[in-house]
Design a protein around this motif. Structure first.
Motif, PDB file in Angstrom:
ATOM      1  N   ALA A  45       1.146  -0.887  -0.084  1.00  0.00           N
ATOM      2  CA  ALA A  45       0.261  -0.045   0.064  1.00  0.00           C
ATOM      3  C   ALA A  45       0.859   1.505  -0.065  1.00  0.00           C
ATOM      4  N   ALA A  46       2.239   1.016   0.830  1.00  0.00           N
ATOM      5  CA  ALA A  46       2.817   2.816   1.149  1.00  0.00           C
ATOM      6  C   ALA A  46       3.650   2.718  -0.342  1.00  0.00           C
ATOM      7  N   GLU A  47       3.521   1.356  -1.149  1.00  0.00           N
ATOM      8  CA  GLU A  47       4.572   1.738  -2.330  1.00  0.00           C
ATOM      9  C   GLU A  47       3.704   2.482  -3.457  1.00  0.00           C
ATOM     10  N   ARG A  48       2.380   1.502  -3.484  1.00  0.00           N
ATOM     11  CA  ARG A  48       0.637   2.274  -4.252  1.00  0.00           C
ATOM     12  C   ARG A  48       1.098   3.693  -3.754  1.00  0.00           C
ATOM     13  N   ASN A  49       1.194   4.161  -2.446  1.00  0.00           N
ATOM     14  CA  ASN A  49       0.635   5.436  -2.177  1.00  0.00           C
ATOM     15  C   ASN A  49      -0.663   5.354  -1.966  1.00  0.00           C
ATOM     16  N   ASP A  50      -1.446   4.224  -1.408  1.00  0.00           N
ATOM     17  CA  ASP A  50      -2.662   4.582  -1.818  1.00  0.00           C
ATOM     18  C   ASP A  50      -2.690   5.191  -0.289  1.00  0.00           C
ATOM     19  N   ASP A  51      -3.852   6.062  -0.361  1.00  0.00           N
ATOM     20  CA  ASP A  51      -4.462   7.509   0.632  1.00  0.00           C
ATOM     21  C   ASP A  51      -5.242   6.894   1.416  1.00  0.00           C
ATOM     22  N   ILE A  52      -4.516   6.723   1.885  1.00  0.00           N
ATOM     23  CA  ILE A  52      -4.791   5.783   3.916  1.00  0.00           C
ATOM     24  C   ILE A  52      -3.789   6.287   4.727  1.00  0.00           C
ATOM     25  N   ILE A  53      -4.365   5.968   6.306  1.00  0.00           N
ATOM     26  CA  ILE A  53      -3.148   5.863   7.408  1.00  0.00           C
ATOM     27  C   ILE A  53      -3.513   4.803   7.431  1.00  0.00           C
ATOM     28  N   PHE A  54      -2.226   4.285   7.897  1.00  0.00           N
ATOM     29  CA  PHE A  54      -2.191   3.060   8.735  1.00  0.00           C
ATOM     30  C   PHE A  54      -1.561   3.585   9.926  1.00  0.00           C
ATOM     31  N   VAL A  55      -1.964   2.883  10.930  1.00  0.00           N
ATOM     32  CA  VAL A  55      -1.939   3.029  12.439  1.00  0.00           C
ATOM     33  C   VAL A  55      -1.260   1.714  12.584  1.00  0.00           C
ATOM     34  N   CYS A  56      -0.066   1.740  13.455  1.00  0.00           N
ATOM     35  CA  CYS A  56       0.193   0.477  14.079  1.00  0.00           C
ATOM     36  C   CYS A  56       0.626   1.184  15.763  1.00  0.00           C
TER      37      CYS A  56
END
Lengths: 591, 388, 293
Positions: free
Chosen positions: C113-124
């Motif tokens: 997802a990060a490489e595709r730069n998808d428009d999301i917030i990922f929270v760990c």
């Protein structure tokens, strides 16, 4: 973007619709149906506790609350909280020996909070901006307008009048001099307490409707007749008779107290030469510093060590800063007059291990060969005692109730003795304690009889100590506070980064030693706020809301301005209690 | 109008015509052509969809699960190891009752690596709750894909459209590509019964405790049964627009047959030729093509087979330690008959090996010439090899 | 002290299934204050899969999509794609995963997802082990920890994966660490992430698990604060993988942190000194990155 899902105008078959069984895991209720409060082993309870500063303050100032208001820039609120317990904030803010600061928990992290100076800041703001006395919140009850005669308009008498009036008594003060204030008026030099400040605070009390009879002789006749006209007497004559040393040539020694009084009432000639001041208490210090301002070169001669001096530590430091020498471990044995002045004969002393009956260090002469010093004048600053005329009267009969700051003698009417004649420490703040204790005791007596006096006083104690709270007596919220005195280990220091104490500083030494201008400056607004923020506000909920912010269960909410713990859901984790910076939440085991 | 296109692209074309909103894809031979074409449609604007080039097949399915949960039409495609990797999410999609359509190209699983035709991959997903539709050729792949969206959205179940590796996926055939307006007539815009919406918040696919899980699974079962009930009507709709239909099963001369060969996928086409030849020679030979494996149309199959003396099930798959998977299912369906036909099971064409007309003939003759099948299944066309 | 200024509008509800003193709960409560109503959460298998409520309850006032363990990021990508197709641009899609679902089983999908730069917030939300399953080690478990799969003398001898650097290396527009003990900082970062629409944003939230760490529940926030004060979990932001901003500087020895937790109680003085040494080195490396910018 046009999408399949948005196109809805095409004809479709009517026969088939999605009416299939569709039972999936999809929520339709709030987790509120799950009362997690049943998991709890301990419950948090908001419980304000007693701050060590408050417990140690003879006047019982509600310091955390005062500072809380101040830190929120609510100076009116701070003043209201102060005046609730103490009628002399601007005065105490100058002359109090601030046990609050010695007790301050912050001292173990870095330095105590400069509460005395904060108190002065608030007191001064109240004077310069003429804050009203909020009579409504201060007054409580009507003691049937019972008339109380108050003997002596010193800090004890004025305080008694202040508190008694609030409780509904009708007070008249009888003062032997032509000014109210007692020791505050003539005993404390202006460089420590400007008289305009004192006069304003006295006037504020008088304005409550108190009558002061000046130049009133307080003789035996008055005492025998007064009780016909009054329902009670509060007697605070103060210590007016200087102590003597009983040494040869003592008549050559001037009384320091007289000097201090003269400075207040007369134009004083300038002095010069080396002048000795004998003593180690605040009187000696005040006398020496006054002599310095009159042009003399004073030297303090004290029989114990410097660290044994009963004068306030800061005063000793300031005295030395002004270039006044303190000669320790020298005891005067004789004075001789010579042409150019006086010879003071002194013997050297040394401390011995065992302490005196009063708990103070004892000293013994090292040898009896006196050394001599020559002074142009010699002053005694060793303190004063009760006038003989009061002694027999004040001696407590067996029937008397001995309270901490008051002796309560029940004769045909109650006679309450307070102030210096009763207190083991003679200070303005202790005198205020006498006034407050007398008011509570008398009110309790009027309401419920003699047996209730001690009980009522006990209820009003802060942290089970000697300090009393008028707010508690008046059934204010402070009565809900626990007696537990918060210790430094109970403070969450994560919230308090080490920051140095802020002090308002002094006027330049050059100016201060050549005039009676007030030496100590007051806080700027910014400095006062900054110093207020250093205060832990031990045990006092100041609505910081950490409990709400960190509650993992959303179980702490604010309803009608009050925090509520929803025990239906609180799991009792205790995070609120730990994250309360000041130990205002207690965990109680579930039963 | 008919176009000569490969089977993969028949699916791609159908996805475009279905106005799918979100497509995810990850390359794997022999499926790759499907998503290549779709990404091209998206890139050149022929198709107004989001194409998510994911980093694994597991993610391919997860992406469309996410998208479908917002109430849009979704598609992805895979094969073999990709489907195996997707396995967890296949359960998720079905349990979530999302009408996702998956293009699945049957391929063998390694080791050793084998990219060719084999049904083991899709049949291993038998119990995930997906509808499985097997296609014989490019036209059927096209039609079934369109049909799959309609069916999926009517029963809230995901549908796998299955084609044979290479024999269908890479074979160019004339395929009638329908007009968009006809497709729109057949396939209305998707109206989800449940969709994520911040204005109407709820949790989807949350933990289901024992007191409800079983009923939720029963609901999937009901949806599968409902699928059997309405399948014919959905085909009626399809037929009305496109004038074609396939049935859950297709019976070829079953009425007059003593022996019925059960087939799936492209092998059926081969079998059709052999059957015609045999029939000319007077053999009483019929074929039953199974298109719908899940839900399994057991009743229809039973009806079709009950008059035959013998049934030969040709499995292009194998359940190790048991037998051909279609054979097991057919035997199960025939259990209801007191005197049903004898079932022979033949294994052929694994890992891309051809199922030639000779093999079909062999199946027929072996079945005809024996009264009873050997114990277990019979592997055809294998020869002894050196072992290590 | 200065008081914290935190909104009292909540998007979480009481009655959730978390253990008492759950750092992950605090993290969610605070994060949602910043994210607001127009949020869809995607939650894979993790503690929050339970905390959010078993059927039929939800403990949150925003929509939640539960997904499989490895798939938080890409499921969120799918949700985003669906919303885009519906023309919904206001909703923020947030994947909310534990350390296992981010560092371990979830890293492939996250990296994708990060490489595709998808428009999301990922929270760990990081509680440094598989807590929901009973405290098994993850690649986020720090050196020195005991877990049920690194028990006794088999305590974990390898370091915690440096997740934010991995994410920064993807060149995402925003990667930040946050800590439940620093609520204002945390909320600021979530607001910033929400506003940086259009690409992948990553926030690594330190979320104490007193149950798994062998500490009293009431120390949940205290321990978290110490993690940052001891520089074990520095608070910083990385923009576009290049620009580093440090938010807090710690000056406390690691002993203060380690000694509060049962999972470290077996460590010798030498072990602790080793940890201190490593922490100092790591922090020096971080500071170098600051000076580069």
């Amino acid at each position: 973007m046009e999408s399949q899902a948005m196109i809805k105008d095409k004809p479709t078959f009517q026969g088939l619709t999605n009416n299939v069984s569709l039972y999936i895991s999809k929520s339709h209720a709030s987790s509120r149906i799950n009362k997690t409060g049943s998991w709890r082993f301990a419950r948090p309870v908001y419980e304000n506790k007693t701050a060590p500063c408050s417990a140690s303050c003879p006047a019982g100032n509600y310091i955390p609350k005062v500072v809380m208001h101040l830190s929120k820039e609510n100076i009116h609120g701070a003043f209201r909280a102060l005046i609730q317990e103490n009628p002399f904030p601007a005065t105490c803010g100058r002359v109090c020996f601030h046990t609050c600061e010695s007790a301050c928990n912050r001292g173990s992290q870095d330095q105590a909070v400069a509460f005395r100076c904060l108190e002065r800041y608030i007191g001064d703001m109240a004077i310069t901006e003429n804050f009203p006395l909020d009579a409504k919140s201060l007054a409580a009850g009507n003691a049937g307008n019972i008339k109380v005669a108050i003997l002596g308009a010193g800090p004890a008498g004025l305080s008694a009048a202040f508190f008694l009036t609030r409780l509904g008594f009708s007070c008249e003060i009888f003062e032997s001099t032509d000014k109210a204030g007692g020791v505050m008026q003539w005993g404390i030099p202006s460089h420590r307490l400007p008289k305009s400040v004192l006069d304003h605070e006295i006037q504020r009390i008088v304005n409550m409707g108190i009558k002061i009879h000046y130049n009133h002789s307080l003789d035996a006749e008055f005492m025998t007749t007064a009780h016909h006209s009054f329902g009670a007497m509060f007697i605070s004559p103060g210590l007016s008779v200087p102590l003597t040393m009983g040494i040869e040539g003592e008549s050559h020694i001037h009384q320091g107290l007289q000097l201090l009084m003269d400075i207040q009432t007369k134009d004083m000639p300038l002095k010069q030469g080396r002048v000795a001041v004998i003593g180690g208490g605040n009187t000696a210090i005040d006398v020496a510093r006054s002599l310095k301002r009159l042009g003399a070169d004073p030297v303090i001669v004290y029989r114990r060590r410097k660290q044994d001096m009963p004068a306030f530590a800061q005063e000793i430091v300031d005295t030395e800063k002004e270039g006044i020498e303190i000669i320790e471990l020298k005891s005067p044995v004789a004075v001789q007059k010579i042409d150019k002045g006086f010879i003071l004969n002194l013997v050297s002393m040394a401390p011995v291990t065992e302490k005196g009956n009063d708990g103070r260090t004892r000293v013994m002469p090292v040898d009896n060969t006196p050394e001599t010093m020559i002074f142009s004048e010699i002053y005694s600053g060793i303190g004063a005692t009760l006038h003989d005329s009061w002694k027999a009267d004040a001696d407590a009969p067996e029937s008397a109730i001995k309270l901490d700051h008051v002796d309560f003698h029940l004769k045909d009417i109650p006679f309450l003795y307070g102030g210096d004649c009763v207190n083991d420490v003679q200070s303005v703040t202790h005198a205020i304690a006498s006034g407050k204790e007398a008011a509570i005791a008398l009110s309790a007596y009027v309401d419920s009889g003699i047996d209730s006096v001690k009980k009522t006083v006990d209820i009003c104690r802060l942290g089970a100590g000697k300090a009393l709270s008028m707010e508690i007596y008046l059934q204010g919220e402070r009565r809900l506070n626990s007696d537990h005195v918060v210790t430094d280990t109970e403070i969450n220091l994560d919230y308090f980064t080490s920051t140095p104490r802020i002090e308002p500083g002094h006027i330049p030494l050059k100016t201060s030693v050549t005039s009676f201008k007030e030496v100590e400056k007051t806080f700027t607004r910014e400095a006062a706020m900054a110093e207020a923020l250093r205060c832990y506000q031990c045990g006092f909920c100041n609505e910081c809301e950490n409990c709400r912010i960190f509650c993992p269960e959303i179980s702490i909410t604010r309803q009608n301005g009050k925090k509520m713990i929803d025990l239906d859901y609180c799991k009792g984790c205790g995070v609120c209690s730990v994250e309360c910076p000041r130990n205002a939440i207690t965990m109680e085991e579930e039963k | 109008m008919k176009h000569v296109i490969e089977g993969s692209h028949a699916i791609s074309e159908a996805v475009k015509l279905a106005r799918v909103d979100v497509v995810s894809g990850y390359p794997i031979t022999p499926q790759t052509h499907i998503i290549e074409a779709i990404s091209e449609y998206c890139a050149n604007g022929e198709m107004k969809a989001k194409f998510i080039p994911v980093e694994s097949e597991h993610s391919a399915m997860a992406a469309v699960v996410g998208a479908a949960s917002t109430g849009v039409r979704t598609f992805t495609a895979t094969s073999s190891h990709g489907l195996a990797l997707m396995h967890e999410m296949l359960h998720w999609a079905a349990g979530a009752r999302l009408p996702i359509v998956l293009g699945e190209v049957n391929r063998a699983l390694g080791p050793g690596w084998n990219i060719w035709m084999d049904q083991s991959d899709s049949l291993a997903q038998r119990d995930t709750g997906w509808i499985q539709l097997y296609c014989e050729n490019g036209q059927e792949a096209m039609d079934t894909t369109l049909f799959a969206f309609r069916l999926a959205e009517l029963v809230n179940l995901p549908v796998m459209v299955v084609i044979d590796a290479f024999f269908v996926s890479h074979t160019f055939e004339p395929v009638a590509i329908p007009e968009q307006e006809h497709v729109d007539d057949f396939l209305p815009p998707y109206e989800p019964r449940i969709a994520l919406d911040p204005d109407n918040p709820f949790a989807l696919f949350q933990m289901a405790p024992p007191n409800v899980y079983m009923e939720m699974r029963q609901s999937i079962h009901r949806a599968m049964e409902h699928t059997l009930d309405i399948y014919h009507e959905v085909e009626n709709e399809f037929d009305a627009v496109f004038h074609r239909r396939y049935g859950m099963i297709e019976e070829i001369n079953c009425e007059n047959a003593d022996i019925i060969l059960v087939t799936t996928g492209s092998a059926t086409s081969t079998a059709r030729q052999v059957q015609m030849d045999m029939e000319k020679q007077g053999e009483r030979f019929g074929i039953l093509k199974i298109k719908t494996f899940r839900p399994f149309p057991g009743k229809a199959i039973c009806n079709a087979l009950q008059k035959a003396k013998k049934v030969a099930v040709l499995d292009r798959n194998f359940s190790f330690g048991s037998g051909g998977i279609f054979a097991q299912e057919v035997k199960g369906a025939l259990q209801v008959l007191s005197q049903g036909p004898v079932v022979f099971n033949y294994i052929a064409g694994l890992g891309g090996r051809d199922i030639t007309p000779d093999i079909i003939s062999e199946v027929y003759l072996k079945t005809r010439d024996r009264d009873l099948p050997p114990c277990g299944s019979e592997w055809l066309g294998t020869s002894p090899r050196d072992e290590n | 002290m200065q008081t914290l200024n935190i909104s009292d509008v909540d998007f979480a509800e009481p009655g959730n299934m978390s253990c008492p003193g759950c750092g992950a709960s605090i993290a969610m409560n605070l994060a949602l204050k910043a994210l607001g109503q127009d949020t869809i959460l995607v939650i894979p298998a993790c503690c929050w899969a339970i905390i959010a409520g078993p059927y039929p309850m939800s403990s949150l006032k925003v929509p939640i999509l539960h997904t499989a363990f490895p798939s938080a990021a890409v499921t969120a990508s799918g949700v985003r794609a669906g919303l885009d197709m519906k023309g919904d641009t206001k909703t923020t899609v947030v994947a909310w995963a534990g350390d296992g679902g981010s560092f371990d089983i979830g890293i492939q999908s996250l990296s994708g997802a990060a490489e595709r730069n998808d428009d999301i917030i990922f929270v760990c939300y990081d509680n440094e082990a598989y807590m929901n399953t009973g405290v098994q080690r993850s690649s986020s478990t720090p050196y020195g920890s005991r877990t049920t799969t690194t028990p006794g003398q088999g305590w974990k001898k390898t370091r915690k994966k440096n997740m934010i650097e991995i994410m920064a290396a993807h060149g995402v527009s925003y990667a930040a660490t946050a800590n439940i003990a620093y609520p204002e900082d945390l909320i600021r970062k979530f607001k910033k992430a929400r506003e940086l629409k259009g690409g992948t944003r990553f926030i690594h939230v330190y979320a104490t698990c007193t149950t798994g760490w062998g500490a009293p529940s009431e120390y949940a926030v205290k321990i978290a604060r110490l993690a940052t004060r001891c520089n074990l979990f520095p608070l910083y932001e990385v923009e576009d993988g290049i620009t580093y901003t440090l938010n807090e500087k710690g000056d406390t020895p690691v002993d203060a942190y380690l000694n509060l937790q049962g999972r470290f109680k077996h460590l010798s003085l030498e072990d602790k000194a080793g940890i201190q040494n490593q922490v100092d080195k790591d922090f020096a490396v971080l500071k170098n990155k600051l000076s580069v910018c």
